[in-house]
Design a protein around this motif. Structure first.
Motif: not given
Length: 166
Positions: A115-128
């Motif tokens: 898929y191609r995703m056009d990012i609309t929300e970039c959240l803090p990276f979680s490393r979960e």
């Protein structure tokens, strides 16, 4: 145009074929989903523990559609949300793999969907999850960063072509 290569995946000879287009395979043959996630002209790559930098992606969970699985994986691995468009499939063919186990978890011929995703929300990276970090890569540098086979470059080209089709 379809393009094929042979790869050695953990001692297994597999033929990989990139098949762009709208046609999707039988969901029972889908082994994983992956995507080109774009934000401000850059491509998201995630450092997967033990595998280096890759595209976000993973397995489809029971009850999920492949697109739902991709959205979940993009969020889990890259902490991003966006709109997704199906690009095509990578056929994973084990017909020439002398070590193929017909009773194993993968089919003789399976598919990875892209898929191609056009990012609309970039959240803090979680490393979960299994990803150690995320980085944003210029498309021209993609092949020097992503630790995948060379057909993934064709997937990137297809994703970037979507801008010209709109």
């Amino acid at each position: 145009m379809n393009s094929s290569i042979y790869e050695n995946w953990n001692g297994h000879k597999v033929k990989l074929t990139w098949i762009p287009g709208e046609e999707q395979p039988d969901p029972a043959l889908v082994t994983s989903v992956h995507g080109i996630c774009l934000h401000r002209g850059l491509v998201l790559t995630v450092h997967v523990q033990g595998r280096g930098f890759n595209l976000p992606g993973g397995h489809v969970e029971p009850g999920e559609t492949p697109e739902e699985a991709f959205h979940r994986e993009a969020m889990e691995e890259g902490s991003v949300k966006g709109t997704a468009v199906y690009l095509g499939k990578m056929e994973i063919n084990h017909e020439e793999d002398e070590h193929f186990d017909p009773k194993g978890k993968y089919p003789m011929i399976g598919y990875q969907l892209f898929y191609r995703m056009d990012i609309t929300e970039c959240l803090p990276f979680s490393r979960e999850h299994e990803c150690l970090s995320r980085i944003w890569v210029e498309p021209a540098e993609f092949e020097h960063v992503v630790n995948e086979h060379r057909l993934v470059g064709l997937v990137l080209e297809e994703a970037l072509q979507q801008d010209k089709k709109q």
